[in-house]
Design a protein around this motif. Structure first.
Motif, short mmCIF file in Angstrom:
data_model
loop_
_atom_site.label_atom_id
_atom_site.label_comp_id
_atom_site.label_asym_id
_atom_site.label_seq_id
_atom_site.Cartn_x
_atom_site.Cartn_y
_atom_site.Cartn_z
N TYR A 167 0.83 -1.13 0.05
CA TYR A 167 0.02 0.10 -0.09
C TYR A 167 0.81 1.21 0.01
O TYR A 167 1.82 1.35 0.84
N ILE A 168 0.43 2.38 -0.99
CA ILE A 168 1.44 3.50 -0.91
C ILE A 168 0.53 4.30 0.17
O ILE A 168 -0.39 4.92 0.32
N LEU A 169 1.49 4.65 1.22
CA LEU A 169 1.03 5.42 2.52
C LEU A 169 0.95 7.05 2.27
O LEU A 169 0.32 7.50 3.16
N ASP A 170 1.61 7.48 1.29
CA ASP A 170 1.73 8.87 1.26
C ASP A 170 1.34 9.45 -0.16
O ASP A 170 2.31 10.06 -0.82
N PRO A 171 0.03 9.28 -0.45
CA PRO A 171 -0.30 9.70 -2.02
C PRO A 171 -0.52 11.25 -1.96
O PRO A 171 -0.36 11.87 -0.72
N VAL A 172 -0.64 11.86 -2.93
CA VAL A 172 -1.01 13.19 -3.17
C VAL A 172 -2.26 13.55 -2.71
O VAL A 172 -3.37 12.71 -2.77
N LEU A 173 -2.23 14.64 -1.60
CA LEU A 173 -3.32 14.86 -1.07
C LEU A 173 -3.90 16.08 -1.30
O LEU A 173 -3.43 16.98 -1.88
N TYR A 174 -5.39 16.29 -1.22
CA TYR A 174 -6.07 17.52 -1.62
C TYR A 174 -6.78 18.15 -0.32
O TYR A 174 -7.41 17.43 0.30
N GLN A 175 -6.45 19.28 -0.23
CA GLN A 175 -6.76 19.89 0.66
C GLN A 175 -8.04 20.80 0.13
O GLN A 175 -8.27 21.60 -0.48
N LEU A 176 -9.32 20.56 0.73
CA LEU A 176 -10.75 21.06 0.32
C LEU A 176 -10.74 22.58 0.34
O LEU A 176 -10.44 23.04 1.30
N LEU A 208 -9.41 20.25 5.75
CA LEU A 208 -9.51 18.86 5.50
C LEU A 208 -8.51 18.43 4.37
O LEU A 208 -8.88 19.18 3.35
N ARG A 209 -7.75 17.60 4.20
CA ARG A 209 -6.88 16.90 3.53
C ARG A 209 -7.35 15.74 3.25
O ARG A 209 -7.00 14.64 3.97
N VAL A 210 -7.38 15.21 1.93
CA VAL A 210 -8.02 13.84 1.57
C VAL A 210 -7.04 13.20 0.67
O VAL A 210 -6.39 14.04 -0.30
N LYS A 211 -7.10 11.63 0.45
CA LYS A 211 -6.23 10.98 -0.53
C LYS A 211 -6.72 11.13 -1.93
O LYS A 211 -7.96 11.48 -2.00
N THR A 212 -5.87 11.13 -3.02
CA THR A 212 -6.46 11.25 -4.37
C THR A 212 -5.76 10.18 -5.02
O THR A 212 -4.75 9.43 -4.70
N ASP A 213 -6.26 9.71 -6.01
CA ASP A 213 -5.66 8.81 -7.15
C ASP A 213 -6.13 9.35 -8.56
O ASP A 213 -7.17 10.38 -8.62
N ILE A 214 -5.59 8.87 -9.52
CA ILE A 214 -5.95 9.38 -10.84
C ILE A 214 -6.27 8.43 -11.64
O ILE A 214 -5.89 7.27 -11.68
N ARG A 215 -7.10 8.58 -12.83
CA ARG A 215 -7.40 7.72 -13.97
C ARG A 215 -7.08 8.25 -15.11
O ARG A 215 -7.40 9.39 -15.74
#
Length: 686
Positions: free
Chosen positions: A310-319, A326-333
Motif C-alpha cells: 500500500y502506498i502510504l503517502d499519496p498526493v493529498l487534496y486540501q478541500l 481537510l486533506r484527503v487522499k487522491t488517485d488518478i485515472r
C-alpha cells in the motif's frame, strides 16, 4: 453516418452497413452518443466475457467464428473535423481472423490484477531491473496472488522489514491492502500494517458443497456471477440447472471449473476469471458452482485475493473553503491506447480525472485503526455515494463566475489534479507527468513480450490491432507514479446511465469522453490527413534508399515476411515499410488534435535507460524488431522536419490539412448539460 439513413435503425435494433447492406456486428454510439463522433462496427470477440449475456439483445451481437472476417468503419461526419476524416484505405479492412481492439490472450494475461502484477514483475525479473525504477519513477507495487503466494508474501515482508530496520529503524511503516476476488467498488478491502492480520482475516469460501454421485464436486454459488465463462458445447445444457451442472461435469475439470445458470440466460460454463460475491439485489437468480482447487477440500478452500503493498503517502487534496482544513487522499485515472502490438506504439490522453477519499476527516496512516477506516483510503465513488458523502465538483454548466471546479469536490478533472499536486503538494507537474508515462510504458512493454507476435501462444496474434485501456495510479509525495491496475477494455462511458465512475457527474463525464474518444481516435489517426500522409510517405521512400539504413530495412522486411507467414490479419497497418513509417509519423503529427501524447516509440530511449535494455540480451524489451524500427522512426522524424523547413520556410507543407494551431477536437461540443441535483449534492459551499 447520418441517423437519417433509412438503414440505420431496424425493428430488431441491429444497424446495417450502408456499403454492404449487411447487418453490422456492433455499433458503439447507438442511442448512447451523438451521431457525429464516429461509429464502429466490430466483431464481438473483443468482449468475450459475461457482457455477451446481455448485449446481444441490445446490439444484435453474435460471436465471430475462427477465420471469419470482420469489417471496420470509422467515420466522422462533422465538417469541423476535416483533417481527421480517414482515407479510403480505412473504409473497408478485411482482417481475416483478427479483431479490432482485440489481442489474443490479452484477457488471460492482463484481465485481472494478479495477472497484471505477475506480468509486470516477471518482466522486471527477465530484464534484471534493479531498484532504480522504483526509486526514481514508481512502477507497480509488489502484489501477491493469495493463497498460493502466502510464503512468497511472508518472505517479501520479512526482507522489507529487515531493510527498513537497517535504513531507518522504522519497522512499522509498511502496509498492505488485501482485495478479495470478485469484489469491486472498494468492497471487501482490508488494509493493515504488516501481513499477519490480513492472513488471519482471509475469508473462506462458501461452506455449501454440491457433490454429484459420480464425484463431481462444486462449491455452490447462489446470486453470484462468474466472469469469463462461455456457452456450453450443447444447447441442451441450458434446459435446466441440473443439465448445466452435468454439462460442466462431463467436460471435466481441465475445461470446466465453474458453471452458472439462470432461466433467462441459460447455461454458462468454463474457467472463471473472477466470481462475484453473493448479491441478490443485482444478480438475483444466478445459480452455479465452482470446483475447489487441486489439493483443497470442498468447503475449506480459502477465498482468492490479491495482497499488494500500500502506498502510504499519496498526493493529498486540501478541500477549498472547508474549515477546519481537510486533506484527503487522491488517485488518478488515465486513458490510453496501444495502437499496435507489431510494431508496438503507445499513446495516452492528457484528459482524465481524479478521485478522492471521503470528505469527512483528514487522511492519516498513523495507526492500524486509521487503516481500518476504509472510506478514508478507498477512492472509488460507489462507497461515497452509498453513504451520502459524495460531493459533485462544480460543473461548467452551472455558470459560476469563478468557473468550474473552483471549490471542493469528491473528484475532478486531471487538469485540476495537477494544480493540486503543484500548489498543495509542491510537486513539479512536468516531472509527475513524465513518471506517469514511463510507469505505464514499462508495464505495457512488459506485457507485450507475451502478447505480441513473437511470444503469443496464438499464431494469428501477428499483426493484431491491440487495445484501448484506462489505468488507475497513485502518485506519492515524491512525485513517483504507482500503477494500481489497468483495465484493458473499451473505456467508453456515456452519461446518464448511472455509471458512478466516469459517467455520472458532468465534470468526470466530460473528462471521460475526451479521454476515451481521443485515445480511441488514435487507432485511425495514422490514416487521417491524407495529403500530408502521402507527402510523408514520398519522403520515406527517399529516406529508406540511404545506404546507412540498408541493414535495418532488410531486417524489418524479413521480420514482416515472417509475421505474415504466421496467419496474421492485415491489422490496419501499411503494407510497405515506407508506408508504415509514414503512418507512425502521421499518428504523432495528428495526436494533438485528439489531445493525446506519444509515449512509445517517442520515449523508448528513456524507457530503455530505466530497464537497462541491451541488444541481444535475453528478454530484451525492444526485441522482435522494435529496436531497428524505433531508430528508423527517430531518423525519419528528423528527415521530415528538415524537408518541411527547407520546402515551406519552417512550416508544414501546404498539403497539411491539420490546423496551423493544433486545437484538440472537443467531443463534448454541442452537448447540453443541466444537472440541478449536482448542485443539491454539495455540502461544502463557499
Amino acid at each position: 453516418m447520418d441517423e437519417g439513413d433509412g438503414k440505420w435503425l431496424q425493428p430488431d435494433l441491429v444497424p446495417y452497413d450502408p456499403q454492404s447492406g449487411q447487418p453490422m456486428r456492433f455499433v458503439f454510439n447507438h442511442k448512447f452518443y451523438r451521431a457525429d463522433p464516429l461509429y464502429i462496427d466490430i466483431a464481438s470477440d473483443i468482449i468475450r466475457t459475461d457482457l455477451l449475456r446481455t448485449l446481444p439483445a441490445i446490439f444484435g451481437i453474435s460471436p465471430a467464428r475462427p477465420g471469419e472476417k470482420w469489417n471496420l468503419n470509422l467515420v466522422y461526419t462533422s465538417n469541423d473535423y476535416g483533417d481527421l476524416q480517414p482515407g479510403r484505405e480505412l473504409w473497408r479492412l478485411h482482417a481475416g481472423s483478427q479483431r479490432l481492439l482485440f489481442v489474443p490472450q490479452a484477457q488471460e494475461i492482463l484481465g485481472e490484477k494478479d495477472q497484471q502484477c505477475r506480468a509486470f514483475h516477471g518482466a522486471l525479473d527477465r530484464w534484471q531491473v534493479g531498484d532504480s525504477l522504483a526509486e526514481k519513477i514508481g512502477g507497480m507495487p509488489r502484489c501477491f496472488d493469495m493463497p498460493s503466494a502466502t510464503e512468497e508474501l511472508r518472505a517479501f515482508a520479512k526482507a522489507r522489514r529487515a531493510g527498513k530496520a537497517s535504513d531507518s529503524g522504522d519497522q512499522l511503516r509498511m502496509a498492505f491492502v488485501r482485495k478479495p476476488e470478485g469484489m469491486w467498488g472498494g468492497r471487501g478491502i482490508e488494509i493493515r500494517f504488516g501481513i499477519d492480520d490480513l492472513l488471519d482475516e482471509a475469508g473462506k469460501a462458501a461452506s455449501d458443497v454440491d457433490v454429484q454421485p459420480d464425484g463431481c464436486v462444486f462449491v455452490t454459488l447462489e446470486d453470484s456471477q462468474c466472469l469469463g465463462l462461455h456457452e456450453p458445447p450443447s444447447p441442451e445444457a441450458s434446459a435446466s440447472e441440473d443439465a448445466c451442472r452435468q454439462a460442466c461435469c462431463d467436460m471435466g475439470p481441465r475445461l470446466c471449473k465453474a458453471w452458472n445458470w439462470r432461466a433467462e440466460e441459460g447455461c454458462w460454463v468454463g474457467t472463471p476469471r473472477a466470481c462475484t460475491g453473493r448479491n441478490p439485489m443485482f444478480l438475483g437468480g444466478w445459480r452455479g458452482g465452482h470446483r475447489p482447487r487441486q489439493g483443497e477440500k470442498a468447503g475449506e478452500a480459502e477465498q482468492r485475493a490479491v495482497v499488494q503493498q500500500y502506498i502510504l503517502d499519496p498526493v493529498l487534496y486540501q478541500l477549498e473553503g472547508v474549515k477546519p482544513p481537510l486533506r484527503v487522499k487522491t488517485d488518478i485515472r488515465i486513458y490510453g491506447t496501444v495502437i499496435s502490438m507489431d510494431p508496438f506504439r503507445l499513446y495516452i490522453s492528457k484528459r482524465g480525472y481524479f478521485r478522492s477519499g471521503y470528505l469527512e476527516r483528514n487522511y492519516s496512516t498513523a495507526s492500524d485503526e486509521e487503516l481500518k477506516d476504509r472510506l478514508m483510503h478507498v477512492t472509488h465513488h460507489i462507497p461515497k455515494i452509498e453513504t451520502g458523502s459524495y460531493q459533485c465538483p462544480t460543473a461548467p454548466s452551472q455558470g459560476h463566475p469563478k468557473g468550474a471546479e473552483h471549490d471542493a469536490g469528491s473528484g475532478g478533472s486531471l487538469k485540476k489534479w495537477f494544480k493540486i499536486a503543484k500548489e498543495q503538494n509542491g510537486l513539479d507537474p512536468k516531472l509527475v507527468w513524465k513518471n506517469i508515462k514511463l510507469a505505464i510504458a514499462v508495464f505495457i512493454l512488459g506485457a507485450r513480450e507475451q502478447l505480441a507476435c513473437g511470444g503469443n501462444a496464438v499464431p494469428h496474434a501477428c499483426g493484431s490491432v491491440a487495445f484501448q485501456f484506462f489505468a488507475d495510479l497513485v502518485v506519492d509525495s515524491h512525485g513517483k507514479a504507482w500503477l494500481m491496475e489497468i483495465h484493458p477494455t473499451l473505456p467508453l462511458k456515456s452519461h446518464g446511465l448511472g455509471d458512478p465512475e466516469g459517467g455520472w457527474v458532468e465534470v468526470l463525464t466530460r473528462s471521460t469522453r475526451q479521454g476515451s474518444m481521443g485515445s480511441l481516435g488514435m487507432l485511425f489517426a495514422g490514416w487521417a490527413n491524407r495529403p500530408y500522409r502521402q507527402w510523408v510517405e514520398s519522403l520515406m521512400r527517399r529516406f529508406l534508399q540511404q545506404p546507412r539504413w540498408r541493414r535495418a530495412v532488410l531486417e524489418l522486411q524479413q521480420l514482416h515476411r515472417w509475421q505474415r507467414a504466421r496467419m496474421p490479419g492485415w491489422s490496419g497497418e501499411a503494407p510497405s515499410l515506407a508506408g508504415l513509417l509514414a503512418k507512425i509519423l502521421v499518428e504523432e503529427h495528428m495526436a494533438c488534435r485528439l489531445d493525446v501524447v506519444p509515449v512509445l516509440p517517442a520515449m523508448w530511449r528513456q524507457v530503455g535507460h530505466l530497464v537497462q535494455a541491451r541488444p541481444g540480451k535475453d528478454g530484451d524489451p525492444f526485441g522482435q524488431g522494435l529496436r531497428p524500427l524505433y531508430r528508423l522512426v527517430e531518423a525519419a522524424r528528423r528527415f521530415v522536419r528538415r524537408a518541411a523547413a527547407e520546402g515551406s520556410h519552417g512550416r508544414s507543407p501546404v498539403s497539411d490539412l491539420r490546423p496551423k494551431k493544433c486545437v484538440p477536437v472537443d467531443f463534448n461540443a454541442g452537448t447540453v448539460w443541466e444537472q440541478p441535483w449536482e448542485r443539491d449534492s454539495r455540502r461544502f459551499k463557499l
